[in-house]
Structure formats: C-alpha cells, structure tokens
Design a protein around this motif. Structure first.
Motif, PDB file in Angstrom:
ATOM      1  N   ASP A  67      -6.007   5.241  -6.753  1.00  0.00           N
ATOM      2  CA  ASP A  67      -7.155   6.106  -6.483  1.00  0.00           C
ATOM      3  C   ASP A  67      -6.650   7.531  -6.294  1.00  0.00           C
ATOM      4  N   TYR A 106      -9.314   0.852   3.219  1.00  0.00           N
ATOM      5  CA  TYR A 106     -10.196   2.008   3.143  1.00  0.00           C
ATOM      6  C   TYR A 106     -10.914   2.280   4.473  1.00  0.00           C
ATOM      7  N   GLU A 133      -8.595  -4.556   0.339  1.00  0.00           N
ATOM      8  CA  GLU A 133      -9.118  -3.235  -0.007  1.00  0.00           C
ATOM      9  C   GLU A 133     -10.068  -2.720   1.062  1.00  0.00           C
ATOM     10  N   VAL A 179       0.856  -1.190   0.000  1.00  0.00           N
ATOM     11  CA  VAL A 179       0.000   0.000   0.000  1.00  0.00           C
ATOM     12  C   VAL A 179       0.887   1.234   0.000  1.00  0.00           C
ATOM     13  N   LEU A 212     -14.998   1.951  -0.359  1.00  0.00           N
ATOM     14  CA  LEU A 212     -13.819   1.440  -1.058  1.00  0.00           C
ATOM     15  C   LEU A 212     -13.288   2.528  -1.992  1.00  0.00           C
ATOM     16  N   ARG A 213     -12.803   2.160  -3.155  1.00  0.00           N
ATOM     17  CA  ARG A 213     -12.195   3.106  -4.094  1.00  0.00           C
ATOM     18  C   ARG A 213     -13.211   4.144  -4.575  1.00  0.00           C
ATOM     19  N   LEU A 271      -2.905   0.406  -4.140  1.00  0.00           N
ATOM     20  CA  LEU A 271      -2.794  -0.893  -3.490  1.00  0.00           C
ATOM     21  C   LEU A 271      -2.409  -1.930  -4.531  1.00  0.00           C
ATOM     22  N   TRP A 296      -7.776 -10.041  -2.175  1.00  0.00           N
ATOM     23  CA  TRP A 296      -7.823  -8.650  -2.636  1.00  0.00           C
ATOM     24  C   TRP A 296      -8.994  -7.902  -2.015  1.00  0.00           C
ATOM     25  N   ASN A 297     -10.173  -8.491  -2.052  1.00  0.00           N
ATOM     26  CA  ASN A 297     -11.369  -7.802  -1.538  1.00  0.00           C
ATOM     27  C   ASN A 297     -11.236  -7.492  -0.051  1.00  0.00           C
TER      28      ASN A 297
END
Length: 409
Positions: free
Chosen positions: A371, A404, A400, A32, A352-353, A378, A396-397
């Motif tokens: 972002d 955030y 993230e 990150v 999130l993003r 990330l 990944w999920n």
C-alpha cells in the motif's frame, strides 16, 4: 513514518497464538513492513501439520509462493522493457512464432485470433491465455504444462517447445479464452519468462538471482537443494469435511528437488521466506516513494507504473469474478484492476488498504498487499490445498484488519 503500535503487535501475537491453538490451518507466518524496516514477523505451528517432530515454522521457513511468483517474473520483464530489449507493443509471436496461429475459443468452436496478443498483455494478464482453456484432472490440481518433468529434455529450447505443446493441448493453435484486452488468468507470466530466456540467453533462475534477488539481498529462489528442502514447509490437504490431512500426494505438484529445474515456471515456481518476500515489497515501496535504495531493481517511473491500472472497466471485470471465487466473503472486490505486475484496488477499503494498493495471492495459501499511500506491506502464508482455502483467507483478513487498526505515526 507510519509504525505498528505496541497494541497492534500484541494483537498480532494473540492472533498467532489463537490460530496455532485452533489448528484450523497448518503452520503459518506473518510479516509486516513500512518503508524503512520490518515492523513485525511471527510464525506458528509446525512444518508438517500437527507434527512436532518436523520442527516449528520459523522466519527462516521456506514457503512455495505459487502465483506470488508472477510479480517476480513481471519485475524481470519490466527490467527488459527499461533496457529496450522488449517492448509492450510488440506481438508475442515476434519471440514465440507459435502465437501467430493462436485461436480464440468460442463455445465448442475456435477461430483464428484477429488481435494478436502483445508482450504488454502478458504483464496485465490480458493476453487471452487462461488456466481454464481446458481444466486439469483432477479439477483441484495443476495444469499439465506445470507438472511435466522438463529436466528430461536436456535443453531449454526443448523445454520451451514442450511447454507450448502442452499449452496448446488438443486445440489447433495456442488457445485464448478471449480476444486480448480482457483479463484472463493463466500462463501469461510463464510465456513472459520464456521470452526473457530467449532474449537474454539466461535461465529465469539465473537472471532473477543476478538482477533481483542478489541486489536486494534476499534468498528467494526457483530451485531447491537438500538444505533448502529441509527448510521447506510441507503442504497439507483440506478434506471435504473440513479436516486437515498430512500431505500424501493428493494432487501432483511441480517437479521439485532433486530434479533439475530446466524451465523455471514463471507463474508459480518460486520459493521464499516471508521476511524475504516482504523485503522485496519494501524495496519496491521505497523506490515508489522516491527513497534511497542501494541497488534499485527498477526505475521509479516503472515502479509507479506497477500501481496504475492497465485495463478498461470492461476488460477488468473478470478480475472481480476471480477474486470472488477466491474469497466470496470479502465485500471489497468490485472495481479491482490489474497493473503491469499486480492486482490493484481502485477504491479505499474501509479501515483497510487504500486505493492504489497492489496485491495478489498464491495457490497454496500465501497473500500479500503493498500500500504505497499508507507506506506499508503485509505478507501472510500457510501451505494448504485445495486452493482458496477458507482458513488461509480468515488468517489474512484478521491480520490485515489488526494491522490497519493499529498504525500510528
């Protein structure tokens, strides 16, 4: 400047420990960054699945980026646009005459293309070139033009000709799955790399090293040697019952060391550590934000263009369809577009993003997002096929969501 809280770092540490203990995926890494510095990096597992003798995955472990290579090739192409050496509006056939006779596939028939694909359509993946013009054998494998050993041909020109021959396949001309203007995922960045090599007289390998990797200070590469191969994480294979097997050539891969890379595959041929890749993302975000960069690889206006949609809503519809194939559990894909280098969110993802974030993934389990609104990027990675692995997506999920949820000024 946004930071990752101590609680966030602890939560990521817990995710790493949990993922390593569960052994749902092979070795892996997370990184990150904000606009100024790397905020977090961690790794877990071994370079060969569940094999301590292979050594642990570390921040220095090399990952095959696969389709995350495409952004690198796009940056190289954008440099040529800035220099006036190529133009978005030029037809591809100006550089590769074989495209003059491209054909559009309609069911079982083909018709001559009426709207010749442009150089610009290669950047937005709307040229009509597709991985799905004819399917690989086995279906989970790679296309024949990715697997050929071009080193045996002796010259780049011969390698270019062979790549085009294999791309054409059984069709009377290079096949396009639709008229240009609609997203079609495939060989666009490979053709862009070919144009770069023709225009500059350099290999993509040398060009990217000289004009992207060295200026940024990263060791991302298209070629392996004995030292790098020792640092490379092995692939693993997800069996139909969900178990994982060590790599045993279940599918054929692109030629690797000690073979010579005569024609670097611009769509999936690069290797990198995750910290190096996140450094590349930070470099782009700093340029976009107007921050000082020692040796910027692109102008600010060009980088800002990397975060602007290039396709109409109709032309971008297949992006959503492709992403839903990759991760059907994600409810946020609707409205995704493509820029001159990356896929783009066009709306905020709750928690999130943000809208305008660029992202993509790789065939063997890597992911990234940058972002510019939040000012972070990330990267996560493992190495497992078949592609679209649920375990890699789950990592990944979770990553993230943790990042955030734990950002602070």
């Amino acid at each position: 400047m946004v930071k990752l809280s101590d609680a966030g770092k602890k939560a990521l540490d817990a995710l790493v420990a949990e993922t390593q203990a569960a052994k749902k995926i092979p070795g892996f890494g997370l990184a990150v960054t904000n606009l100024d510095e790397q905020l977090y990096v961690s790794t877990g597992g071994y370079k060969a699945y569940d094999d301590p003798s292979s050594g642990p995955v570390t921040p220095e472990t090399l990952f095959w980026l696969c389709s995350m290579t495409k952004m690198i090739t796009s940056i190289a192409g954008l440099q040529l646009v800035e220099q006036g050496k190529i133009s978005f509006d030029e037809p591809i056939y100006k550089y590769i005459p074989e495209f003059k006779n491209a054909v559009v596939l309609e069911g079982t028939t083909q018709k001559p293309v009426t709207n010749h694909p442009t150089v610009g359509s290669l950047f937005s993946h709307s040229s009509g070139l597709s991985y799905f013009a004819f399917l690989p054998d086995p279906i989970i494998g790679l296309s024949a033009n990715y697997l050929f050993d071009y080193s045996e041909l002796g010259t780049r020109a011969a390698a270019h000709d062979k790549f085009l021959e294999l791309t054409k396949g059984m069709f009377p001309g290079i096949p396009l799955v639709n008229e240009p203007g609609t997203f079609s995922y495939g060989f666009s960045c490979d053709i862009l790399a070919m144009i770069l090599e023709k225009v500059t007289g350099q290999s993509l390998i040398d060009y990217t090293k000289e004009n992207i990797f060295n200026p940024i200070g990263i060791k991302t590469t298209f070629t392996l040697n004995a030292h790098l191969t020792d640092k490379l994480m092995e692939l693993s294979f997800r069996n139909s019952d969900g178990s994982i097997s060590r790599w045993d050539n279940q599918v054929e891969l692109i030629p690797r060391y000690p073979k010579e890379v005569l024609f670097a595959i611009g769509g999936m041929g690069a290797y990198s550590t995750l910290p190096d890749y996140v450094t590349l993302l930070r470099h782009l975000l700093r340029i976009e934000a107007g921050k000082q960069v020692a040796v910027p690889v692109l102008k600010r206006e060009t980088v800002k263009g990397m975060f602007k949609p290039q396709l109409s809503a109709q032309g971008a519809a297949p992006v959503d369809a492709l992403l839903k194939m990759i991760d059907a559990t994600n409810p946020n894909w609707d409205g995704t577009n493509f820029s001159t280098a990356v896929a783009l969110t066009t709306k905020d993802w709750h928690g999130l993003r943000k809208a305008g974030s660029g992202f993509w993934s790789g065939w063997a389990g890597t992911n990234f997002v940058m972002d510019p609104t939040t000012g972070i990027a990330l990267v996560s990675g493992t190495q497992i096929v078949p592609t679209m692995d649920a375990g890699a997506n789950e990592l990944w999920n979770k990553m993230e969501a943790i990042v955030y949820a734990n950002l602070e000024d």
